[in-house]
Write an enzyme that holds these catalytic residues in place. Structure first.
Site, PDB file in Angstrom:
ATOM      1  N   SER A 158       0.916  -1.360   0.041  1.00 30.33           N
ATOM      2  CA  SER A 158      -0.084  -0.067  -0.160  1.00 30.33           C
ATOM      3  C   SER A 158       0.815   1.232   0.163  1.00 30.33           C
ATOM      4  CB  SER A 158      -0.751  -0.034   1.079  1.00 30.33           C
ATOM      5  OG  SER A 158      -1.390  -1.273   1.137  1.00 30.33           O
TER       6      SER A 158
HETATM    7  N1  SAH Z   1      -0.942  -4.473   3.796  1.00 31.05           N
HETATM    8  C1  SAH Z   1      -0.257  -5.143   2.737  1.00 31.05           C
HETATM    9  C2  SAH Z   1      -0.895  -4.957   1.399  1.00 31.05           C
HETATM   10  C3  SAH Z   1      -1.914  -5.918   1.030  1.00 31.05           C
HETATM   11  S1  SAH Z   1      -2.381  -6.132  -0.523  1.00 31.05           S
HETATM   12  C4  SAH Z   1       1.272  -4.562   2.356  1.00 31.05           C
HETATM   13  O1  SAH Z   1       1.419  -3.461   2.924  1.00 31.05           O
HETATM   14  O2  SAH Z   1       2.014  -4.899   1.902  1.00 31.05           O
HETATM   15  C5  SAH Z   1      -3.777  -7.371  -0.059  1.00 31.05           C
HETATM   16  C6  SAH Z   1      -3.348  -8.475   0.529  1.00 31.05           C
HETATM   17  O3  SAH Z   1      -4.586  -9.305   0.998  1.00 31.05           O
HETATM   18  C7  SAH Z   1      -2.800  -9.522  -0.422  1.00 31.05           C
HETATM   19  O4  SAH Z   1      -1.583 -10.202   0.135  1.00 31.05           O
HETATM   20  C8  SAH Z   1      -3.776 -10.505  -0.704  1.00 31.05           C
HETATM   21  O5  SAH Z   1      -3.288 -11.767  -0.960  1.00 31.05           O
HETATM   22  C9  SAH Z   1      -4.380 -10.470   0.684  1.00 31.05           C
HETATM   23  N2  SAH Z   1      -5.802 -11.280   0.823  1.00 31.05           N
HETATM   24  C10 SAH Z   1      -6.844 -11.181  -0.174  1.00 31.05           C
HETATM   25  N3  SAH Z   1      -7.984 -11.968   0.248  1.00 31.05           N
HETATM   26  C11 SAH Z   1      -7.536 -12.263   1.251  1.00 31.05           C
HETATM   27  C12 SAH Z   1      -8.439 -13.264   2.362  1.00 31.05           C
HETATM   28  N4  SAH Z   1      -9.608 -13.547   2.135  1.00 31.05           N
HETATM   29  N5  SAH Z   1      -7.573 -13.498   3.362  1.00 31.05           N
HETATM   30  C13 SAH Z   1      -6.460 -13.115   3.913  1.00 31.05           C
HETATM   31  N6  SAH Z   1      -5.759 -12.506   2.809  1.00 31.05           N
HETATM   32  C14 SAH Z   1      -6.269 -11.940   1.744  1.00 31.05           C
END
Ligand code: SAH
Length: 238
Positions: free
Chosen positions: A87
Site C-alpha cells: 500500500s
Molecule cells: N498491507 C499489505 C498490502 C496487502 S495487499 C502491505 O502493505 O504489503 C492485500 C493482501 O490481501 C494480498 O496479499 C492478498 O493476498 C490478501 N488477501 C486477499 N484476500 C484475502 C483473504 N480472504 N484472507 C487473507 N488475505 C487476503
C-alpha cells in the site's frame, strides 16, 4: 481458576519491541524516508506522533521487491510478488491513524501482503494477528518480520474473510483488501467498543470505511475513496 484474564493482562506489559538500531539501513534511505514522512504524511494532516515515529523508523525499502527499492519512499503503491501490492505510505498512515491504535491492544489484520502495515501496527500495539491467503506471501512476510526482530506478531495462512476466531475478540481490525460487504465474522470478532477499518465497494474501487461496535449497535463512516486488491474467500469475492 480463570487463566485467560491474567494472561491477557501480562501480555499487555510485554510488547517486545525489535532492536531498531540493528535494522539494515543507509543514510540515503533514511533521508528519503524522513522526506516521505514530512511531505506525504505530516504535510497532509496526520498528527499521530507514535505513528509518525514508526513510519520514520521502519525501512520500507526492505518490503519492496529488490528492483523497486529506489521507489520505496515515493508517493505510491508498489507491486509485490504474486500480483499483489504494497500500500501507498499515506494509505497506511490514514488507516492506522483512523483506527486509533493504542499500546497494549490486540489487532487483527487481514491481508499480510509484504508485512509493511503489519510491522507499523506491531510497533504501536500489543499483539498483531495477521492472516494472509497466499501461502508464499505469508511465508515471505513472516521471514522478513522475524529477521527484523518482531516478537509480537502471530501469523495465519488462510481465508481472513472468516477472521481468526481462535484469538478473538480483537480491539481493532484492519482489512487491506476490498470487499463488497463487511464480512459478518469480522464484526463478531470485534470487542464491544472496538473499531474496524475496511475498504468496501467493487473489485476496482472502494470507499474506506471505519466501523465501530457499541453493544449491538454498529456505526459506519466513510473516510475516502480508495483502490485495493479484492478480498477473496467465503465472505469476499469468490
Ligand atoms: N498491507 C499489505 C498490502 C496487502 S495487499 C502491505 O502493505 O504489503 C492485500 C493482501 O490481501 C494480498 O496479499 C492478498 O493476498 C490478501 N488477501 C486477499 N484476500 C484475502 C483473504 N480472504 N484472507 C487473507 N488475505 C487476503
Amino acid at each position: 481458576m480463570d487463566h485467560s484474564k491474567p494472561a491477557a493482562a501480562a501480555d499487555h506489559t510485554l510488547n517486545p519491541q525489535p532492536d531498531i538500531a540493528a535494522w539494515p539501513d543507509t543514510v540515503a534511505f533514511r533521508r528519503r524516508r524522513h522526506d516521505m514522512v514530512r511531505q506525504q504524511i505530516i504535510a497532509r494532516g496526520i498528527r499521530n506522533a507514535p505513528l509518525i515515529r514508526a513510519m520514520a523508523r521502519l525501512p520500507r525499502h526492505l518490503f519492496t521487491r529488490p528492483e523497486d527499492c529506489d521507489l520505496a519512499y515515493d508517493d505510491m503503491a508498489l507491486p509485490s510478488d504474486q500480483g499483489q501490492t504494497i500500500s501507498q505510505p499515506m494509505m497506511v498512515a490514514v488507516m492506522t491513524a483512523q483506527l486509533d491504535v493504542r499500546p497494549g491492544q490486540r489487532i487483527l489484520e487481514i491481508g499480510t501482503g509484504t508485512g509493511y502495515q503489519t510491522a507499523i501496527l506491531a510497533m504501536l500495539c500489543g499483539q498483531v494477528y495477521t492472516v494472509e491467503y497466499v501461502p508464499q506471501l505469508a511465508r515471505e512476510a513472516q521471514a522478513r518480520l522475524h529477521r527484523l526482530g518482531f516478537g509480537n506478531i502471530y501469523y495465519c495462512i488462510g481465508d481472513g474473510s472468516n477472521g481468526w476466531d481462535a484469538h478473538s475478540p480483537y480491539d481493532r481490525i484492519l482489512v487491506t483488501a476490498g470487499a463488497a460487504m463487511v464480512p459478518e465474522p469480522l464484526i463478531q470478532q470485534l470487542v464491544d467498543g472496538g473499531k474496524m477499518i475496511i475498504p468496501v465497494g467493487n473489485q476496482t474501487t472502494q470507499v474506506l470505511q471505519i466501523i465501530e461496535r457499541k453493544g449491538k449497535k454498529i456505526t459506519t463512516a466513510d473516510i475516502l475513496d480508495c483502490r485495493f486488491v479484492p478480498l477473496l474467500g467465503k465472505h469476499g469475492w469468490h
